[in-house]
Design a protein around this motif. Sequence first.
Motif, PDB file in Angstrom:
ATOM      1  N   GLU A   1      40.219 -18.077   9.829  1.00  0.00           N
ATOM      2  CA  GLU A   1      40.874 -18.101   8.518  1.00  0.00           C
ATOM      3  C   GLU A   1      41.571 -19.441   8.257  1.00  0.00           C
ATOM      4  O   GLU A   1      41.579 -19.927   7.124  1.00  0.00           O
ATOM      5  CB  GLU A   1      41.844 -16.932   8.378  1.00  0.00           C
ATOM      6  CG  GLU A   1      41.180 -15.569   8.443  1.00  0.00           C
ATOM      7  CD  GLU A   1      39.979 -15.405   7.531  1.00  0.00           C
ATOM      8  OE1 GLU A   1      39.977 -15.965   6.412  1.00  0.00           O
ATOM      9  OE2 GLU A   1      39.022 -14.726   7.930  1.00  0.00           O
ATOM     10  N   LEU A   2      42.133 -20.063   9.283  1.00  0.00           N
ATOM     11  CA  LEU A   2      42.731 -21.387   9.106  1.00  0.00           C
ATOM     12  C   LEU A   2      41.672 -22.422   8.735  1.00  0.00           C
ATOM     13  O   LEU A   2      41.937 -23.333   7.941  1.00  0.00           O
ATOM     14  CB  LEU A   2      43.458 -21.824  10.379  1.00  0.00           C
ATOM     15  CG  LEU A   2      44.800 -21.176  10.656  1.00  0.00           C
ATOM     16  CD1 LEU A   2      45.295 -21.564  12.043  1.00  0.00           C
ATOM     17  CD2 LEU A   2      45.820 -21.553   9.595  1.00  0.00           C
ATOM     18  N   ALA A   3      40.488 -22.291   9.288  1.00  0.00           N
ATOM     19  CA  ALA A   3      39.409 -23.227   8.965  1.00  0.00           C
ATOM     20  C   ALA A   3      39.073 -23.184   7.475  1.00  0.00           C
ATOM     21  O   ALA A   3      38.640 -24.190   6.903  1.00  0.00           O
ATOM     22  CB  ALA A   3      38.172 -22.924   9.806  1.00  0.00           C
ATOM     23  N   HIS A   4      39.301 -22.050   6.843  1.00  0.00           N
ATOM     24  CA  HIS A   4      39.044 -21.940   5.404  1.00  0.00           C
ATOM     25  C   HIS A   4      40.035 -22.768   4.570  1.00  0.00           C
ATOM     26  O   HIS A   4      39.788 -22.987   3.382  1.00  0.00           O
ATOM     27  CB  HIS A   4      39.076 -20.478   4.948  1.00  0.00           C
ATOM     28  CG  HIS A   4      37.824 -19.733   5.251  1.00  0.00           C
ATOM     29  ND1 HIS A   4      36.582 -20.112   4.786  1.00  0.00           N
ATOM     30  CD2 HIS A   4      37.617 -18.621   5.992  1.00  0.00           C
ATOM     31  CE1 HIS A   4      35.671 -19.268   5.211  1.00  0.00           C
ATOM     32  NE2 HIS A   4      36.270 -18.349   5.956  1.00  0.00           N
ATOM     33  N   LEU A   5      41.109 -23.237   5.163  1.00  0.00           N
ATOM     34  CA  LEU A   5      42.006 -24.134   4.424  1.00  0.00           C
ATOM     35  C   LEU A   5      41.304 -25.454   4.101  1.00  0.00           C
ATOM     36  O   LEU A   5      41.590 -26.076   3.085  1.00  0.00           O
ATOM     37  CB  LEU A   5      43.279 -24.421   5.232  1.00  0.00           C
ATOM     38  CG  LEU A   5      44.247 -23.261   5.407  1.00  0.00           C
ATOM     39  CD1 LEU A   5      45.364 -23.649   6.359  1.00  0.00           C
ATOM     40  CD2 LEU A   5      44.813 -22.823   4.069  1.00  0.00           C
ATOM     41  N   ARG A   6      40.386 -25.871   4.974  1.00  0.00           N
ATOM     42  CA  ARG A   6      39.647 -27.124   4.755  1.00  0.00           C
ATOM     43  C   ARG A   6      38.234 -26.894   4.254  1.00  0.00           C
ATOM     44  O   ARG A   6      37.736 -27.679   3.459  1.00  0.00           O
ATOM     45  CB  ARG A   6      39.582 -27.924   6.049  1.00  0.00           C
ATOM     46  CG  ARG A   6      40.867 -28.582   6.383  1.00  0.00           C
ATOM     47  CD  ARG A   6      40.649 -29.705   7.371  1.00  0.00           C
ATOM     48  NE  ARG A   6      41.933 -30.224   7.798  1.00  0.00           N
ATOM     49  CZ  ARG A   6      42.166 -30.712   8.988  1.00  0.00           C
ATOM     50  NH1 ARG A   6      41.201 -30.774   9.868  1.00  0.00           N
ATOM     51  NH2 ARG A   6      43.362 -31.158   9.295  1.00  0.00           N
ATOM     52  N   GLU A   7      37.579 -25.893   4.757  1.00  0.00           N
ATOM     53  CA  GLU A   7      36.173 -25.627   4.414  1.00  0.00           C
ATOM     54  C   GLU A   7      36.051 -24.227   3.838  1.00  0.00           C
ATOM     55  O   GLU A   7      36.322 -23.260   4.530  1.00  0.00           O
ATOM     56  CB  GLU A   7      35.283 -25.743   5.661  1.00  0.00           C
ATOM     57  CG  GLU A   7      35.337 -27.073   6.363  1.00  0.00           C
ATOM     58  CD  GLU A   7      34.677 -28.186   5.581  1.00  0.00           C
ATOM     59  OE1 GLU A   7      33.794 -27.888   4.741  1.00  0.00           O
ATOM     60  OE2 GLU A   7      35.040 -29.351   5.796  1.00  0.00           O
ATOM     61  N   ARG A   8      35.634 -24.134   2.598  1.00  0.00           N
ATOM     62  CA  ARG A   8      35.530 -22.800   1.971  1.00  0.00           C
ATOM     63  C   ARG A   8      34.308 -22.030   2.415  1.00  0.00           C
ATOM     64  O   ARG A   8      34.349 -20.816   2.570  1.00  0.00           O
ATOM     65  CB  ARG A   8      35.529 -22.947   0.453  1.00  0.00           C
ATOM     66  CG  ARG A   8      36.868 -23.367  -0.042  1.00  0.00           C
ATOM     67  CD  ARG A   8      36.985 -23.145  -1.499  1.00  0.00           C
ATOM     68  NE  ARG A   8      38.260 -23.706  -1.922  1.00  0.00           N
ATOM     69  CZ  ARG A   8      38.861 -23.408  -3.018  1.00  0.00           C
ATOM     70  NH1 ARG A   8      38.320 -22.544  -3.843  1.00  0.00           N
ATOM     71  NH2 ARG A   8      40.002 -23.939  -3.318  1.00  0.00           N
TER      72      ARG A   8
END
Length: 182
Positions: free
Chosen positions: A123-130
């Motif tokens: 979920e943190l990765a979605h802060l940069r990559e949708r």
Amino acid sequence: MASPSKYLAHYSEGLRAQVQGLIDDGRLGEVLARRYPEGHEIQSNAALYEFAMGIKRAKMSQSKPLSKVRYCDKISTLNHALGLHTYATRVQGAKLKTKHELRVASVFKQGPLAFLEMIVVHELAHLRERDHDKAFYRLCEHMLPEYHQVEFDMRMWLTWRELEGKPVRERKAKKAKKPKPE
């Protein structure tokens, strides 16, 4: 061969057959317990927020700020997901303000720490990559080097939890039962 679970449907036939073998032998839970013996004490939303912020500070310090991180009881049934990254943009004067929130399925309160960490990293990765593209999974691997193995093991754990309430004999009996011709 039918997939042992909806959680493993997109994996290869060979992997699903191995998992099915563990299920048939009644050893899936034992194998997972040996691999992930430790639980965790992250039971409250405040503790989950601190845990997520620790990972964020260590691996993604330059990313967008988080306003909330919390467990959610309804996440898997409503969204067919294990975690969610949501954001809301509001106009404040002449500026746009965006608040980012992470929600994690409550089932991970009982699971091993590695599974909770994998969901939070995802979920943190979605802060940069949708999107779930190569860049997204590279970022996940950067934050958690064994990301793909932990994800597979977490899916086996969810499968085991789903089957846990049923005795092995009942599962085998349903499998072997054939309709009678009339």
